[in-house]
Design an enzyme around this catalytic site. Sequence first.
Site, PDB file in Angstrom:
ATOM      1  N   ASP A  63       0.817  -1.214   0.000  1.00 57.29           N
ATOM      2  CA  ASP A  63       0.000   0.000   0.000  1.00 57.29           C
ATOM      3  C   ASP A  63       0.859   1.276   0.000  1.00 57.29           C
ATOM      4  OD1 ASP A  63      -2.102  -1.881   0.492  1.00 57.29           O
ATOM      5  OD2 ASP A  63      -1.810  -1.660   2.655  1.00 57.29           O
ATOM      6  N   GLU A 270     -11.552  -0.041  -2.851  1.00 58.46           N
ATOM      7  CA  GLU A 270     -10.699   0.534  -1.805  1.00 58.46           C
ATOM      8  C   GLU A 270      -9.583   1.355  -2.465  1.00 58.46           C
ATOM      9  OE1 GLU A 270      -9.385  -2.917   0.366  1.00 58.46           O
ATOM     10  OE2 GLU A 270      -8.146  -3.653  -1.264  1.00 58.46           O
TER      11      GLU A 270
END
Length: 372
Positions: A63, A270
Amino acid sequence: MKTRHITAIGCAALVLALVSGCGPMDPSKSHYGAERAQPYPEKDLPPEHFPQAPLVTHIYTADPSAHVFDGKLYLYPSHDIETNTEADRTGASFNMVDYHVLSLTDVGGAVTDHGPALHIGEVPWAVQQLWAPDAAEKDGQYYLYFPAKDQHGIFRIGVATSDKPQGPFTPEPIPMAGTYSIDPAVFKDDDGTQYLYLGGIRGGQLQRWQTGQYVEEDSYPADNQPTLLPRMARLSDDMLTIAHPLTSIPLLDDSGNLINQGDKERRFFEAPWIHKKNGIYYLSWSTGDSHLIQYATGDNPYGPFQWQGKILEPVAGWTNHHSIAEFKGKWYLFYHDTSLSGGTIHLRTVKMAELVHNEDGTIQTIDAYLGD
Ligand code: FUB
């Protein structure tokens, strides 16, 4: 403090990881669900299937949120660890406990790991799962925004501060009021105004906030209804609070209608991220169970944003989560895959690839997994 080079070390570490027991996980237990679009990680693929090398190999990272501060490129990734927590549909095996900040002075050069920047034990309200963070700067202060589950198992967004971009960061005692879900991302507009974007469905709990209040049960719109949308708010001057309640960001398809829930290849899952080039605001996001990074454009930070195309094809692994930043005159995509762990879904590694904007403002699609 550790320094690593992006070299063949990555390949050596890959081989080590493959033989060290970080073996492939049963994909039917994958993060958030059983769907899987591509063969990896059922196969152990050699490095030539991956055009980019890991940025660091001594820890697992994921991420990656990228920002340039004082001429240096900083990455704010999740720090993946093996926790032996059973994988389930809520992403429980992604049970991370701290953050490390990485930095680079030159693309292709040394990558510095600045060591632990924040540990969950230092955050009074956080109980588990330090997921994807981001950072921002204002007036020489640095702000780390991060999601974690509180004592009720509800994801909230916290903020921690430092006078250095690499931390260590000191957390605020309570989460940011009015925030929920996961994957905070901060965008600074040309006038200095900063905005917080967030959201993630399924394990990220966005589906539990449809009424504005948290409900324990998961429910989703019907496939022919508009999908759940990412949220955003302007940050207050103190950067510690949001200046107004979170608002939904309209995501439109190519006909100008809201993207529907059944449009699995494009609907928001997301990892919202905003970048701006030539006055165009680009919102990009992960489609989760269809494993893509899609993008849409708009003319202001609140949207609406109209879908334009795909930025990243599925990577090795289940999750696909990215950021985009300009560094020394070129644009880059930061992403992760599971090549270093040999396919363990919650043990990922961050990478970067040059991102090309075409003359007409569209973005060229990147494929970071070359398959067979
Ligand atoms: O790293 C934990 C979660 O996995 C992130 O918050 C999601 O975006 C997905 O990458």
